[in-house]
Design an enzyme around this catalytic site. Structure first.
Site, PDB file in Angstrom:
ATOM      1  N   ARG A  67       0.848  -1.185   0.000  1.00 23.64           N
ATOM      2  CA  ARG A  67       0.000   0.000   0.000  1.00 23.64           C
ATOM      3  C   ARG A  67       0.890   1.245   0.000  1.00 23.64           C
ATOM      4  O   ARG A  67       2.054   1.186   0.385  1.00 23.64           O
ATOM      5  CB  ARG A  67      -0.894   0.033   1.241  1.00 23.64           C
ATOM      6  CG  ARG A  67      -1.810  -1.175   1.411  1.00 23.64           C
ATOM      7  CD  ARG A  67      -2.601  -1.054   2.710  1.00 23.64           C
ATOM      8  NE  ARG A  67      -3.554  -2.155   2.884  1.00 23.64           N
ATOM      9  CZ  ARG A  67      -3.308  -3.251   3.582  1.00 23.64           C
ATOM     10  NH1 ARG A  67      -2.129  -3.417   4.175  1.00 23.64           N
ATOM     11  NH2 ARG A  67      -4.228  -4.197   3.697  1.00 23.64           N
ATOM     12  N   LYS A 111      -2.018  -2.136   8.035  1.00 22.18           N
ATOM     13  CA  LYS A 111      -3.109  -1.520   8.769  1.00 22.18           C
ATOM     14  C   LYS A 111      -3.139  -2.032  10.203  1.00 22.18           C
ATOM     15  O   LYS A 111      -2.888  -3.203  10.460  1.00 22.18           O
ATOM     16  CB  LYS A 111      -4.441  -1.820   8.074  1.00 22.18           C
ATOM     17  CG  LYS A 111      -4.604  -1.103   6.747  1.00 22.18           C
ATOM     18  CD  LYS A 111      -5.983  -1.323   6.169  1.00 22.18           C
ATOM     19  CE  LYS A 111      -6.176  -0.518   4.889  1.00 22.18           C
ATOM     20  NZ  LYS A 111      -7.536  -0.719   4.307  1.00 22.18           N
ATOM     21  N   HIS A 132      -2.243   2.417  -5.987  1.00 20.87           N
ATOM     22  CA  HIS A 132      -2.990   1.187  -5.716  1.00 20.87           C
ATOM     23  C   HIS A 132      -3.158   0.332  -6.970  1.00 20.87           C
ATOM     24  O   HIS A 132      -3.402  -0.876  -6.861  1.00 20.87           O
ATOM     25  CB  HIS A 132      -4.359   1.526  -5.122  1.00 20.87           C
ATOM     26  CG  HIS A 132      -4.735   0.653  -3.969  1.00 20.87           C
ATOM     27  ND1 HIS A 132      -4.013   0.609  -2.793  1.00 20.87           N
ATOM     28  CD2 HIS A 132      -5.753  -0.231  -3.807  1.00 20.87           C
ATOM     29  CE1 HIS A 132      -4.582  -0.247  -1.962  1.00 20.87           C
ATOM     30  NE2 HIS A 132      -5.624  -0.774  -2.559  1.00 20.87           N
ATOM     31  N   ARG A 186      -0.636  -2.310  -6.840  1.00 22.07           N
ATOM     32  CA  ARG A 186      -0.986  -3.349  -5.859  1.00 22.07           C
ATOM     33  C   ARG A 186      -2.040  -4.292  -6.441  1.00 22.07           C
ATOM     34  O   ARG A 186      -1.935  -5.515  -6.314  1.00 22.07           O
ATOM     35  CB  ARG A 186      -1.487  -2.677  -4.584  1.00 22.07           C
ATOM     36  CG  ARG A 186      -1.952  -3.614  -3.473  1.00 22.07           C
ATOM     37  CD  ARG A 186      -2.209  -2.805  -2.210  1.00 22.07           C
ATOM     38  NE  ARG A 186      -3.028  -3.477  -1.236  1.00 22.07           N
ATOM     39  CZ  ARG A 186      -2.576  -4.316  -0.301  1.00 22.07           C
ATOM     40  NH1 ARG A 186      -1.286  -4.587  -0.240  1.00 22.07           N
ATOM     41  NH2 ARG A 186      -3.381  -4.878   0.573  1.00 22.07           N
ATOM     42  N   HIS A 221      -4.130  -8.820   4.122  1.00 23.55           N
ATOM     43  CA  HIS A 221      -5.567  -8.723   4.345  1.00 23.55           C
ATOM     44  C   HIS A 221      -5.977  -9.539   5.560  1.00 23.55           C
ATOM     45  O   HIS A 221      -5.405 -10.592   5.844  1.00 23.55           O
ATOM     46  CB  HIS A 221      -6.337  -9.238   3.126  1.00 23.55           C
ATOM     47  CG  HIS A 221      -6.352  -8.271   1.992  1.00 23.55           C
ATOM     48  ND1 HIS A 221      -6.580  -8.653   0.685  1.00 23.55           N
ATOM     49  CD2 HIS A 221      -6.160  -6.924   1.955  1.00 23.55           C
ATOM     50  CE1 HIS A 221      -6.528  -7.589  -0.093  1.00 23.55           C
ATOM     51  NE2 HIS A 221      -6.274  -6.536   0.650  1.00 23.55           N
ATOM     52  N   TYR A 263      -9.608  -8.191  -5.322  1.00 20.61           N
ATOM     53  CA  TYR A 263      -8.444  -7.931  -6.173  1.00 20.61           C
ATOM     54  C   TYR A 263      -8.322  -8.954  -7.294  1.00 20.61           C
ATOM     55  O   TYR A 263      -7.729  -8.667  -8.330  1.00 20.61           O
ATOM     56  CB  TYR A 263      -7.164  -7.986  -5.332  1.00 20.61           C
ATOM     57  CG  TYR A 263      -6.955  -6.817  -4.430  1.00 20.61           C
ATOM     58  CD1 TYR A 263      -5.964  -5.879  -4.687  1.00 20.61           C
ATOM     59  CD2 TYR A 263      -7.730  -6.632  -3.301  1.00 20.61           C
ATOM     60  CE1 TYR A 263      -5.750  -4.806  -3.846  1.00 20.61           C
ATOM     61  CE2 TYR A 263      -7.529  -5.560  -2.454  1.00 20.61           C
ATOM     62  CZ  TYR A 263      -6.535  -4.652  -2.729  1.00 20.61           C
ATOM     63  OH  TYR A 263      -6.341  -3.593  -1.907  1.00 20.61           O
TER      64      TYR A 263
END
Length: 305
Positions: A146, A170, A239, A242, A265, A274
């Site tokens: 990211r 994250k 992105h 990615r 994730h 994705y």
């Protein structure tokens, strides 16, 4: 209203990023302002479900996108859940409310020949800027990072001996990614040029032309510049690389659980967004797998023309 306690909870227990905290704070304050202006209500704990519903309608009337309304409502629901756990409220006035569903757009993916042109044909200068730009693009596509993750990389996160990259994703969750030999060579050359250019520099891995840590708009502009050289008209954000990383892995037969771990994730549902194979790949799978795909077409039987 216990706003400070709510954001302490998000920061220290849920481990939300500074960016997420800032966005959540803006959303919540916007909701509080609406309650005050529409209902002269200074204490959001006294709001009922009709008030929350009218706020959602107000947002839609202001032409907020469905995705934005969903995020804002999620913040308000979370705030009221927190107040319920703290014993301030008996029930959540936002529970059971739903924002309109948004249509998820199919992510833009670069064709493999464009990726080959990006790294094998486009001229990168043999100086700090050139090697920095190549390193940035290689990390976004070669590791599927990211934008915030690539900005947050430190020199110490690169383990050249173990050929590993430590990435903070994250929620400050750390994952280890394998470094391919190509990427290792690029990073080694970049760090040599960086040291020759700036000497002692910040621990941030990738720096601006002034020797300072990169920032989001700097990364966006760099990526857009190079991707615009490859094709016109497509969305060219960081992105995209990615998305392309994940899709190309999937098309080469990578297990979805492995792709999930590489992307960082928390659930397979996020990964599946994705992994949309392109039409050419679908055609190839069809031709290889369908029992009648290779048969020579014949005239249809009478009545079927």
């Amino acid at each position: 209203m216990r706003i400070a306690a709510f954001f302490d909870y998000l920061t220290y227990e849920r481990r939300f990023s500074e960016h997420s905290i800032a966005a959540y704070r803006n959303d919540l304050l916007q909701y509080f302002d609406y309650l005050q202006q529409a209902y002269e209500l200074d204490d959001p704990a006294r709001a009922d479900s009709d008030m929350v519903r009218s706020w959602v309608v107000h947002l839609l009337q202001q032409d907020y996108a469905a995705r934005s309304v969903q995020r804002k409502l999620t913040v308000v629901k979370g705030y009221y859940r927190f107040l319920c756990r703290q014993g301030v409220l008996q029930r959540n006035p936002a529970a059971g409310l739903h924002a309109p569903r948004h249509r998820r757009r199919v992510p833009h993916v670069l064709r493999r020949e464009l990726i080959e042109r990006l790294f094998d044909e486009l001229p990168f200068a043999d100086d700090f800027g050139g090697w920095r730009d190549r390193s940035l693009l290689e990390l976004l596509y070669g590791a599927g990072l990211r934008r915030a993750e690539v900005i947050g990389l430190r020199v110490s996160d690169v383990d050249f001996n173990g050929q590993l990259l430590s990435v903070r994703g994250k929620g400050n969750k750390v994952r280890l990614l394998p470094l391919l030999p190509r990427l290792i060579r690029v990073l080694e050359r970049y760090l040599d040029v960086r040291h020759a250019t700036f000497g002692a520099a910040p621990d941030a891995l990738l720096l601006t032309d002034k020797g300072q840590p990169m920032y989001p708009m700097f990364v966006y502009r760099k990526v857009k510049h190079y991707l615009d050289l490859l094709e016109q008209g497509g969305p060219h954000s960081p992105h995209v690389l990615r998305h392309t990383f994940a899709t190309h892995l999937s098309e080469q037969g990578a297990d979805i659980n492995a792709v999930k771990e590489l992307l960082g994730h928390a659930s397979l549902a996020a990964t599946q967004h994705y992994l949309h194979p392109g039409l050419a790949h679908l055609r190839q799978v069809y031709e290889q797998a369908h029992p009648r795909a290779e048969r020579t077409p014949k005239d249809p039987p009478p009545g079927e023309s």
